[in-house]
Design an enzyme around this catalytic site. Structure first.
Site, PDB file in Angstrom:
ATOM      1  CG  HIS A 230     -27.309  59.362  13.949  1.00  0.00           C
ATOM      2  ND1 HIS A 230     -26.124  58.969  14.495  1.00  0.00           N
ATOM      3  CD2 HIS A 230     -28.240  59.086  14.873  1.00  0.00           C
ATOM      4  CE1 HIS A 230     -26.342  58.468  15.704  1.00  0.00           C
ATOM      5  NE2 HIS A 230     -27.616  58.521  15.950  1.00  0.00           N
TER       6      HIS A 230
ATOM      7  CG  ASP B 151     -35.733  59.420  16.928  1.00  0.00           C
ATOM      8  OD1 ASP B 151     -34.928  58.876  16.174  1.00  0.00           O
ATOM      9  OD2 ASP B 151     -36.681  58.820  17.472  1.00  0.00           O
TER      10      ASP B 151
HETATM   11  P1  IMP Z   1     -35.094  47.888  18.573  1.00  0.00           P
HETATM   12  O1  IMP Z   1     -33.888  48.663  18.946  1.00  0.00           O
HETATM   13  O2  IMP Z   1     -35.324  47.843  17.076  1.00  0.00           O
HETATM   14  O3  IMP Z   1     -35.118  46.534  19.195  1.00  0.00           O
HETATM   15  O4  IMP Z   1     -36.367  48.660  19.149  1.00  0.00           O
HETATM   16  C1  IMP Z   1     -36.653  48.711  20.534  1.00  0.00           C
HETATM   17  C2  IMP Z   1     -37.339  50.036  20.887  1.00  0.00           C
HETATM   18  O5  IMP Z   1     -36.382  51.074  20.809  1.00  0.00           O
HETATM   19  C3  IMP Z   1     -38.477  50.441  19.951  1.00  0.00           C
HETATM   20  O6  IMP Z   1     -39.458  51.125  20.700  1.00  0.00           O
HETATM   21  C4  IMP Z   1     -37.793  51.389  18.980  1.00  0.00           C
HETATM   22  O7  IMP Z   1     -38.717  52.286  18.397  1.00  0.00           O
HETATM   23  C5  IMP Z   1     -36.828  52.090  19.912  1.00  0.00           C
HETATM   24  N1  IMP Z   1     -35.641  52.600  19.230  1.00  0.00           N
HETATM   25  C6  IMP Z   1     -34.532  51.914  18.889  1.00  0.00           C
HETATM   26  N2  IMP Z   1     -33.633  52.733  18.330  1.00  0.00           N
HETATM   27  C7  IMP Z   1     -34.154  53.952  18.326  1.00  0.00           C
HETATM   28  C8  IMP Z   1     -33.676  55.236  17.908  1.00  0.00           C
HETATM   29  O8  IMP Z   1     -32.546  55.409  17.425  1.00  0.00           O
HETATM   30  N3  IMP Z   1     -34.541  56.271  18.066  1.00  0.00           N
HETATM   31  C9  IMP Z   1     -35.764  56.136  18.633  1.00  0.00           C
HETATM   32  N4  IMP Z   1     -36.240  54.969  19.058  1.00  0.00           N
HETATM   33  C10 IMP Z   1     -35.446  53.882  18.900  1.00  0.00           C
END
Ligand code: IMP
Length: 435
Positions: free
Chosen positions: A47, A19
Protein backbone atom coordinates in the site's frame (compact mmCIF):
# COMPACT_ATOMS: atom_id res chain seq x y z
CA UNK A 1 -16.01 12.21 3.08
CA UNK A 2 -18.66 9.62 2.63
CA UNK A 3 -21.87 8.75 0.90
CA UNK A 4 -22.75 7.25 4.26
CA UNK A 5 -21.40 9.40 7.06
CA UNK A 6 -23.75 7.74 9.56
CA UNK A 7 -22.11 4.37 9.01
CA UNK A 8 -20.31 3.06 12.03
CA UNK A 9 -17.91 0.53 10.55
CA UNK A 10 -16.43 0.75 7.06
CA UNK A 11 -14.54 -1.69 4.86
CA UNK A 12 -12.26 -0.70 1.98
CA UNK A 13 -12.09 -3.51 -0.55
CA UNK A 14 -10.30 -3.77 -3.90
CA UNK A 15 -12.71 -4.89 -6.61
CA UNK A 16 -10.14 -5.92 -9.24
CA UNK A 17 -6.83 -7.81 -9.07
CA UNK A 18 -5.15 -5.57 -6.50
CA UNK A 19 -3.19 -2.33 -6.60
CA UNK A 20 -6.36 -0.25 -6.92
CA UNK A 21 -5.15 2.42 -4.49
CA UNK A 22 -6.83 1.15 -1.32
CA UNK A 23 -4.08 2.61 0.90
CA UNK A 24 -4.97 6.14 -0.15
CA UNK A 25 -8.67 5.57 0.55
CA UNK A 26 -7.89 4.10 3.98
CA UNK A 27 -5.54 6.96 4.75
CA UNK A 28 -8.29 9.43 3.86
CA UNK A 29 -10.95 7.67 5.92
CA UNK A 30 -8.72 7.00 8.92
CA UNK A 31 -9.43 10.37 10.55
CA UNK A 32 -13.16 9.48 10.70
CA UNK A 33 -12.50 6.14 12.41
CA UNK A 34 -10.81 5.06 15.63
CA UNK A 35 -9.31 1.72 14.71
CA UNK A 36 -7.91 0.44 11.41
CA UNK A 37 -7.90 -3.32 10.94
CA UNK A 38 -6.10 -5.68 8.54
CA UNK A 39 -7.81 -9.07 8.30
CA UNK A 40 -6.19 -11.00 5.45
CA UNK A 41 -3.08 -11.55 3.35
CA UNK A 42 0.41 -10.61 4.36
CA UNK A 43 3.43 -8.84 2.91
CA UNK A 44 2.25 -9.72 -0.61
CA UNK A 45 0.19 -6.53 -0.38
CA UNK A 46 1.80 -3.18 -0.99
CA UNK A 47 0.00 0.00 0.00
CA UNK A 48 1.54 3.27 -1.10
CA UNK A 49 0.53 6.57 0.44
CA UNK A 50 1.97 9.98 -0.34
CA UNK A 51 1.71 12.60 2.40
CA UNK A 52 3.25 16.06 1.92
CA UNK A 53 5.36 14.69 -0.94
CA UNK A 54 6.71 11.85 1.26
CA UNK A 55 6.04 8.36 -0.06
CA UNK A 56 5.25 5.55 2.38
CA UNK A 57 5.16 1.98 1.06
CA UNK A 58 3.76 -0.48 3.57
CA UNK A 59 3.11 -4.18 3.30
CA UNK A 60 1.84 -5.20 6.71
CA UNK A 61 1.10 -2.22 8.91
CA UNK A 62 -2.38 -0.77 8.26
CA UNK A 63 -2.19 2.46 6.26
CA UNK A 64 -4.03 4.21 9.12
CA UNK A 65 -0.76 4.33 11.08
CA UNK A 66 0.00 7.66 9.38
CA UNK A 67 -2.94 9.30 11.15
CA UNK A 68 -1.87 10.10 14.75
CA UNK A 69 -3.60 8.42 17.71
CA UNK A 70 -5.38 5.73 15.70
CA UNK A 71 -5.24 2.15 16.85
CA UNK A 72 -4.01 -0.21 14.12
CA UNK A 73 -4.80 -3.89 14.36
CA UNK A 74 -3.38 -6.85 12.46
CA UNK A 75 -6.02 -9.52 12.90
CA UNK A 76 -5.76 -13.29 13.22
CA UNK A 77 -6.43 -13.80 9.49
CA UNK A 78 -3.18 -12.11 8.44
CA UNK A 79 0.05 -14.06 7.88
CA UNK A 80 2.88 -11.92 9.18
CA UNK A 81 6.57 -12.00 8.43
CA UNK A 82 8.02 -10.53 11.66
CA UNK A 83 11.21 -9.45 9.90
CA UNK A 84 9.23 -7.30 7.43
CA UNK A 85 6.96 -6.02 10.20
CA UNK A 86 9.88 -4.93 12.39
CA UNK A 87 11.59 -3.29 9.38
CA UNK A 88 8.39 -1.35 8.63
CA UNK A 89 8.10 -0.26 12.26
CA UNK A 90 11.76 0.88 12.28
CA UNK A 91 11.39 2.78 9.00
CA UNK A 92 8.28 4.54 10.26
CA UNK A 93 10.00 5.41 13.54
CA UNK A 94 12.98 6.90 11.64
CA UNK A 95 10.48 9.14 9.84
CA UNK A 96 8.82 10.22 13.06
CA UNK A 97 5.77 7.91 12.91
CA UNK A 98 5.30 5.90 16.10
CA UNK A 99 3.86 2.40 15.93
CA UNK A 100 2.92 2.29 19.64
CA UNK A 101 -0.75 1.84 18.80
CA UNK A 102 -0.15 -1.25 16.69
CA UNK A 103 -1.75 -4.47 17.93
CA UNK A 104 -1.00 -7.90 16.50
CA UNK A 105 -3.16 -10.97 17.03
CA UNK A 106 -1.48 -13.68 19.11
CA UNK A 107 -3.28 -16.10 16.78
CA UNK A 108 -1.91 -14.61 13.54
CA UNK A 109 0.39 -17.04 11.76
CA UNK A 110 4.09 -16.37 11.38
CA UNK A 111 5.66 -16.46 7.92
CA UNK A 112 8.84 -18.44 8.58
CA UNK A 113 11.92 -18.44 6.31
CA UNK A 114 11.02 -21.86 4.90
CA UNK A 115 7.71 -20.48 3.67
CA UNK A 116 9.51 -18.10 1.33
CA UNK A 117 11.89 -20.90 0.29
CA UNK A 118 8.93 -23.21 -0.42
CA UNK A 119 7.17 -20.46 -2.40
CA UNK A 120 10.24 -20.01 -4.65
CA UNK A 121 11.03 -23.72 -4.91
CA UNK A 122 7.47 -24.61 -5.94
CA UNK A 123 7.25 -21.82 -8.50
CA UNK A 124 10.61 -22.87 -9.96
CA UNK A 125 9.48 -26.49 -10.22
CA UNK A 126 6.26 -25.48 -11.96
CA UNK A 127 7.97 -23.03 -14.31
CA UNK A 128 10.53 -25.66 -15.29
CA UNK A 129 7.93 -28.07 -16.70
CA UNK A 130 7.01 -28.32 -20.37
CA UNK A 131 3.78 -26.48 -19.60
CA UNK A 132 4.54 -23.63 -17.24
CA UNK A 133 1.83 -23.70 -14.54
CA UNK A 134 3.53 -21.31 -12.11
CA UNK A 135 1.27 -18.68 -10.53
CA UNK A 136 3.69 -15.76 -10.49
CA UNK A 137 3.45 -15.39 -6.70
CA UNK A 138 5.12 -12.52 -4.88
CA UNK A 139 7.52 -15.03 -3.28
CA UNK A 140 6.63 -13.76 0.19
CA UNK A 141 5.73 -17.22 1.50
CA UNK A 142 2.01 -16.44 1.71
CA UNK A 143 0.65 -19.68 0.20
CA UNK A 144 2.95 -22.03 2.15
CA UNK A 145 2.19 -20.21 5.42
CA UNK A 146 -1.59 -20.48 4.92
CA UNK A 147 -1.08 -24.13 3.89
CA UNK A 148 0.69 -24.80 7.21
CA UNK A 149 -2.09 -22.98 9.07
CA UNK A 150 -4.53 -25.55 7.72
CA UNK A 151 -2.07 -28.42 8.20
CA UNK A 152 -1.77 -27.27 11.86
CA UNK A 153 1.11 -29.47 13.10
CA UNK A 154 3.82 -27.49 11.28
CA UNK A 155 2.38 -24.02 11.83
CA UNK A 156 3.81 -21.25 14.02
CA UNK A 157 1.66 -18.51 15.55
CA UNK A 158 2.77 -15.32 17.30
CA UNK A 159 1.86 -16.77 20.68
CA UNK A 160 4.48 -19.46 19.97
CA UNK A 161 7.23 -16.83 19.64
CA UNK A 162 6.73 -15.78 23.24
CA UNK A 163 8.09 -19.00 24.78
CA UNK A 164 11.65 -19.68 23.61
CA UNK A 165 11.96 -23.18 25.10
CA UNK A 166 8.65 -24.36 23.67
CA UNK A 167 9.53 -22.81 20.32
CA UNK A 168 12.82 -24.75 20.20
CA UNK A 169 10.92 -28.00 20.79
CA UNK A 170 8.26 -27.15 18.22
CA UNK A 171 10.78 -26.17 15.57
CA UNK A 172 12.88 -29.31 16.03
CA UNK A 173 9.97 -31.23 14.46
CA UNK A 174 8.86 -28.49 12.04
CA UNK A 175 12.36 -27.89 10.64
CA UNK A 176 12.80 -31.61 9.88
CA UNK A 177 9.53 -31.62 7.95
CA UNK A 178 10.23 -28.41 6.05
CA UNK A 179 13.82 -29.39 5.22
CA UNK A 180 12.54 -32.70 3.84
CA UNK A 181 9.93 -30.93 1.71
CA UNK A 182 12.49 -28.49 0.38
CA UNK A 183 15.05 -31.11 -0.51
CA UNK A 184 12.33 -33.07 -2.38
CA UNK A 185 11.85 -29.91 -4.44
CA UNK A 186 15.57 -29.74 -5.30
CA UNK A 187 16.01 -26.60 -3.22
CA UNK A 188 19.70 -25.76 -3.04
CA UNK A 189 19.80 -23.66 0.16
CA UNK A 190 21.23 -24.72 3.54
CA UNK A 191 18.86 -26.78 5.73
CA UNK A 192 17.16 -24.75 8.47
CA UNK A 193 18.56 -25.27 11.96
CA UNK A 194 15.84 -25.35 14.63
CA UNK A 195 17.87 -23.84 17.48
CA UNK A 196 19.20 -20.94 15.39
CA UNK A 197 15.76 -20.16 13.95
CA UNK A 198 13.99 -20.58 17.31
CA UNK A 199 16.39 -18.13 18.97
CA UNK A 200 16.13 -15.64 16.13
CA UNK A 201 12.31 -15.75 16.06
CA UNK A 202 11.99 -15.70 19.85
CA UNK A 203 14.04 -12.48 19.60
CA UNK A 204 11.47 -11.08 17.16
CA UNK A 205 8.77 -12.21 19.62
CA UNK A 206 10.47 -10.27 22.43
CA UNK A 207 10.47 -7.07 20.36
CA UNK A 208 6.88 -7.55 19.27
CA UNK A 209 5.56 -8.71 22.67
CA UNK A 210 4.16 -5.28 23.67
CA UNK A 211 2.00 -5.39 20.53
CA UNK A 212 0.84 -9.02 20.67
CA UNK A 213 -2.60 -9.55 22.17
CA UNK A 214 -6.02 -11.17 21.72
CA UNK A 215 -7.29 -8.83 19.02
CA UNK A 216 -10.70 -10.53 18.89
CA UNK A 217 -11.62 -9.34 22.39
CA UNK A 218 -9.89 -6.05 21.73
CA UNK A 219 -12.11 -5.39 18.68
CA UNK A 220 -15.30 -6.46 20.46
CA UNK A 221 -14.36 -4.17 23.36
CA UNK A 222 -13.78 -1.30 20.93
CA UNK A 223 -17.20 -1.79 19.38
CA UNK A 224 -18.82 -1.96 22.83
CA UNK A 225 -17.10 1.35 23.65
CA UNK A 226 -18.67 2.97 20.56
CA UNK A 227 -15.46 3.16 18.51
CA UNK A 228 -15.63 3.22 14.71
CA UNK A 229 -13.70 0.52 12.90
CA UNK A 230 -12.18 0.68 9.43
CA UNK A 231 -11.27 -2.60 7.73
CA UNK A 232 -8.44 -2.47 5.22
CA UNK A 233 -8.69 -5.24 2.64
CA UNK A 234 -5.36 -6.39 1.21
CA UNK A 235 -4.99 -7.88 -2.30
CA UNK A 236 -8.46 -7.85 -3.90
CA UNK A 237 -11.73 -9.65 -4.65
CA UNK A 238 -10.63 -11.32 -7.87
CA UNK A 239 -7.65 -12.80 -5.98
CA UNK A 240 -9.92 -14.29 -3.27
CA UNK A 241 -9.05 -17.96 -2.76
CA UNK A 242 -12.71 -19.04 -2.87
CA UNK A 243 -14.28 -16.46 -5.18
CA UNK A 244 -11.45 -15.23 -7.39
CA UNK A 245 -9.97 -16.56 -10.61
CA UNK A 246 -8.71 -19.75 -8.99
CA UNK A 247 -5.98 -21.06 -9.12
CA UNK A 248 -4.57 -17.66 -10.13
CA UNK A 249 -5.41 -16.15 -6.77
CA UNK A 250 -3.74 -15.56 -3.44
CA UNK A 251 -4.36 -17.84 -0.46
CA UNK A 252 -6.77 -15.78 1.65
CA UNK A 253 -10.33 -14.47 1.51
CA UNK A 254 -9.42 -10.99 0.39
CA UNK A 255 -12.95 -9.92 -0.50
CA UNK A 256 -15.07 -8.51 2.34
CA UNK A 257 -16.01 -12.13 3.06
CA UNK A 258 -12.71 -12.54 4.90
CA UNK A 259 -13.54 -9.96 7.56
CA UNK A 260 -15.47 -12.15 10.04
CA UNK A 261 -13.04 -15.08 10.00
CA UNK A 262 -9.98 -12.84 9.91
CA UNK A 263 -11.01 -10.75 12.92
CA UNK A 264 -13.49 -12.71 15.02
CA UNK A 265 -16.28 -10.18 14.41
CA UNK A 266 -19.74 -11.21 13.17
CA UNK A 267 -20.55 -10.77 9.48
CA UNK A 268 -23.10 -8.05 10.16
CA UNK A 269 -20.51 -5.74 11.71
CA UNK A 270 -19.67 -3.69 8.63
CA UNK A 271 -22.36 -1.35 7.32
CA UNK A 272 -20.41 0.64 4.72
CA UNK A 273 -18.30 -1.12 2.08
CA UNK A 274 -16.31 1.06 -0.30
CA UNK A 275 -15.32 -0.85 -3.42
CA UNK A 276 -12.06 0.55 -4.75
CA UNK A 277 -11.72 0.49 -8.52
CA UNK A 278 -8.88 1.65 -10.69
CA UNK A 279 -10.24 3.63 -13.68
CA UNK A 280 -8.75 0.89 -15.90
CA UNK A 281 -7.59 -2.66 -15.05
CA UNK A 282 -4.26 -4.18 -14.04
CA UNK A 283 -3.05 -7.58 -13.01
CA UNK A 284 0.33 -8.87 -11.76
CA UNK A 285 1.35 -12.49 -12.15
CA UNK A 286 -0.34 -15.16 -14.22
CA UNK A 287 -4.04 -15.74 -14.91
CA UNK A 288 -6.83 -14.73 -17.28
CA UNK A 289 -7.43 -11.02 -17.90
CA UNK A 290 -10.16 -10.46 -20.53
CA UNK A 291 -9.53 -6.75 -21.19
CA UNK A 292 -5.71 -6.96 -21.27
CA UNK A 293 -4.07 -4.70 -23.87
CA UNK A 294 -0.84 -6.05 -25.23
CA UNK A 295 -0.26 -2.95 -27.34
CA UNK A 296 0.64 0.74 -27.31
CA UNK A 297 -2.43 1.64 -25.26
CA UNK A 298 -1.48 -0.94 -22.61
CA UNK A 299 2.09 0.44 -22.56
CA UNK A 300 0.79 3.97 -22.24
CA UNK A 301 -1.42 3.01 -19.27
CA UNK A 302 1.59 1.31 -17.65
CA UNK A 303 3.88 4.31 -18.04
CA UNK A 304 1.31 6.97 -17.11
CA UNK A 305 0.08 4.90 -14.15
CA UNK A 306 3.61 3.83 -13.02
CA UNK A 307 2.25 0.32 -13.08
CA UNK A 308 5.16 -1.56 -11.54
CA UNK A 309 4.59 -3.71 -8.44
CA UNK A 310 5.11 -2.13 -4.98
CA UNK A 311 6.11 -5.53 -3.60
CA UNK A 312 8.06 -7.11 -6.47
CA UNK A 313 8.74 -4.28 -8.96
CA UNK A 314 7.24 -6.42 -11.75
CA UNK A 315 5.58 -4.54 -14.64
CA UNK A 316 1.82 -4.88 -14.28
CA UNK A 317 -0.37 -6.10 -17.13
CA UNK A 318 -2.76 -3.30 -18.14
CA UNK A 319 -6.13 -3.10 -19.88
CA UNK A 320 -9.48 -1.32 -20.11
CA UNK A 321 -11.93 -1.16 -17.23
CA UNK A 322 -13.87 -4.40 -16.86
CA UNK A 323 -17.25 -3.67 -15.28
CA UNK A 324 -18.41 -7.28 -15.55
CA UNK A 325 -15.64 -8.13 -13.10
CA UNK A 326 -16.29 -5.06 -10.93
CA UNK A 327 -20.02 -5.79 -10.65
CA UNK A 328 -19.25 -9.36 -9.54
CA UNK A 329 -16.75 -8.21 -6.91
CA UNK A 330 -19.14 -5.52 -5.67
CA UNK A 331 -21.83 -8.20 -5.38
CA UNK A 332 -19.79 -10.66 -3.31
CA UNK A 333 -18.38 -7.90 -1.10
CA UNK A 334 -21.68 -6.08 -0.59
CA UNK A 335 -20.19 -2.78 -1.82
CA UNK A 336 -22.32 0.24 -0.96
CA UNK A 337 -20.28 2.80 -2.92
CA UNK A 338 -17.21 3.10 -5.14
CA UNK A 339 -13.93 5.00 -5.08
CA UNK A 340 -12.45 5.44 -8.57
CA UNK A 341 -8.67 5.69 -8.48
CA UNK A 342 -5.92 6.77 -10.90
CA UNK A 343 -8.46 8.59 -13.03
CA UNK A 344 -5.79 11.12 -14.11
CA UNK A 345 -4.00 8.29 -15.95
CA UNK A 346 -6.82 8.25 -18.52
CA UNK A 347 -6.31 11.88 -19.63
CA UNK A 348 -5.13 12.31 -23.21
CA UNK A 349 -6.64 9.17 -24.79
CA UNK A 350 -8.80 9.82 -27.90
CA UNK A 351 -11.36 7.30 -26.74
CA UNK A 352 -11.93 5.14 -23.67
CA UNK A 353 -13.44 1.68 -23.54
CA UNK A 354 -15.45 -0.01 -20.82
CA UNK A 355 -16.16 -3.74 -20.90
CA UNK A 356 -19.85 -4.26 -20.18
CA UNK A 357 -20.34 -7.94 -21.15
CA UNK A 358 -18.44 -11.02 -22.28
CA UNK A 359 -18.95 -13.28 -25.25
CA UNK A 360 -18.21 -16.96 -24.86
CA UNK A 361 -18.99 -19.67 -27.43
CA UNK A 362 -21.20 -17.24 -29.34
CA UNK A 363 -23.25 -16.34 -26.25
CA UNK A 364 -23.28 -12.96 -24.59
CA UNK A 365 -23.31 -12.74 -20.79
CA UNK A 366 -23.03 -9.97 -18.23
CA UNK A 367 -22.00 -12.45 -15.53
CA UNK A 368 -18.38 -12.88 -14.46
CA UNK A 369 -16.82 -16.33 -14.90
CA UNK A 370 -14.42 -16.93 -11.99
CA UNK A 371 -13.40 -20.28 -13.48
CA UNK A 372 -9.97 -19.48 -14.94
CA UNK A 373 -10.34 -21.81 -17.92
CA UNK A 374 -13.66 -20.30 -18.95
CA UNK A 375 -12.52 -16.75 -18.27
CA UNK A 376 -9.47 -17.22 -20.50
CA UNK A 377 -11.86 -17.92 -23.40
CA UNK A 378 -14.16 -14.92 -23.14
CA UNK A 379 -14.07 -11.97 -25.53
CA UNK A 380 -14.80 -8.59 -23.97
CA UNK A 381 -17.76 -6.59 -25.32
CA UNK A 382 -16.86 -2.91 -25.19
CA UNK A 383 -18.73 0.34 -25.00
CA UNK A 384 -16.66 3.22 -26.40
CA UNK A 385 -16.74 6.65 -24.78
CA UNK A 386 -14.99 9.86 -25.83
CA UNK A 387 -11.68 10.55 -24.09
CA UNK A 388 -10.77 13.80 -22.33
CA UNK A 389 -7.76 15.85 -23.40
CA UNK A 390 -6.90 18.02 -20.42
CA UNK A 391 -4.90 16.84 -17.43
CA UNK A 392 -7.10 16.62 -14.33
CA UNK A 393 -4.53 16.12 -11.57
CA UNK A 394 -5.33 19.38 -9.80
CA UNK A 395 -9.13 19.16 -9.95
CA UNK A 396 -10.72 18.80 -6.52
CA UNK A 397 -14.44 18.87 -7.35
CA UNK A 398 -16.20 16.36 -9.54
CA UNK A 399 -18.23 19.14 -11.14
CA UNK A 400 -15.00 20.80 -12.32
CA UNK A 401 -13.87 17.77 -14.33
CA UNK A 402 -14.16 17.96 -18.15
CA UNK A 403 -17.61 16.89 -19.40
CA UNK A 404 -16.27 13.69 -21.02
CA UNK A 405 -14.54 12.70 -17.79
CA UNK A 406 -17.80 13.23 -15.87
CA UNK A 407 -19.64 11.15 -18.47
CA UNK A 408 -17.17 8.26 -17.96
CA UNK A 409 -17.81 8.32 -14.19
CA UNK A 410 -21.57 8.59 -14.67
CA UNK A 411 -21.49 5.51 -16.91
CA UNK A 412 -19.66 3.55 -14.21
CA UNK A 413 -22.35 4.52 -11.72
CA UNK A 414 -25.11 3.55 -14.13
CA UNK A 415 -23.69 0.15 -14.97
CA UNK A 416 -22.73 -0.81 -11.42
CA UNK A 417 -25.73 0.82 -9.75
CA UNK A 418 -23.37 2.26 -7.11
CA UNK A 419 -22.55 5.88 -6.29
CA UNK A 420 -18.96 7.04 -6.66
CA UNK A 421 -18.00 8.82 -3.46
CA UNK A 422 -14.41 9.64 -4.24
CA UNK A 423 -12.30 10.09 -7.38
CA UNK A 424 -8.52 10.10 -7.12
CA UNK A 425 -6.62 12.21 -9.65
CA UNK A 426 -3.07 11.78 -8.34
CA UNK A 427 -1.07 10.04 -5.61
CA UNK A 428 -1.11 12.83 -3.02
CA UNK A 429 -3.76 13.07 -0.30
CA UNK A 430 -4.93 16.38 -1.74
CA UNK A 431 -5.33 15.08 -5.30
CA UNK A 432 -8.85 13.85 -4.64
CA UNK A 433 -12.26 14.90 -5.95
CA UNK A 434 -15.34 14.52 -3.84
CA UNK A 435 -18.86 15.76 -4.25
P1 IMP B 1 0.86 -14.66 -3.57
O1 IMP B 1 -0.18 -13.91 -2.83
O2 IMP B 1 2.26 -14.11 -3.34
O3 IMP B 1 0.79 -16.13 -3.34
O4 IMP B 1 0.60 -14.45 -5.13
C1 IMP B 1 -0.50 -15.04 -5.80
C2 IMP B 1 -0.98 -14.13 -6.94
O5 IMP B 1 -1.63 -13.00 -6.38
C3 IMP B 1 0.13 -13.58 -7.83
O6 IMP B 1 -0.37 -13.46 -9.15
C4 IMP B 1 0.39 -12.20 -7.24
O7 IMP B 1 0.95 -11.33 -8.20
C5 IMP B 1 -1.02 -11.80 -6.85
N1 IMP B 1 -1.05 -10.85 -5.74
C6 IMP B 1 -0.96 -11.11 -4.43
N2 IMP B 1 -1.09 -9.99 -3.71
C7 IMP B 1 -1.29 -9.00 -4.57
C8 IMP B 1 -1.54 -7.59 -4.43
O8 IMP B 1 -1.62 -7.03 -3.32
N3 IMP B 1 -1.69 -6.90 -5.58
C9 IMP B 1 -1.67 -7.48 -6.81
N4 IMP B 1 -1.46 -8.78 -6.99
C10 IMP B 1 -1.27 -9.53 -5.88
Amino acid sequence: MGADDNAQHTAVIGLQWGDEGKGKVVDRLASHHDTIVRYNGGANAGHTIVVDGQRYAMHLIPSGILTPDKMCVIGNGVVVDPVTLLEEMDTLRERGVKAENLRLSSRAHVVMPWHQALDHALEQQLAGRSTDSSLGTTGRGIGPCYADKVTRSTAVRFVDLLDRAALRTKLSVTCDMQNARLSAMAWDGEPFDPITIADEYAGHGERLAPHITDTTYLLHDQIAAGKRLLFEGANACLLDVDHGTYPYVTSSNCSALGIPAGTGLPGRTVDHVIGVVKAYSTRVGAGPFPTELDDQIGNRLRERGHEYGTTTGRPRRCGWLDLVAVRYSAMISGATSLAVMLFDVLAGFDELKICTAYEIDGTRTDRFLPDATLLSRVMPVYETLPGFETEIDSVTRRDDLPADARAYLARIEEITGLPIELVSVGPDRVQTCVG
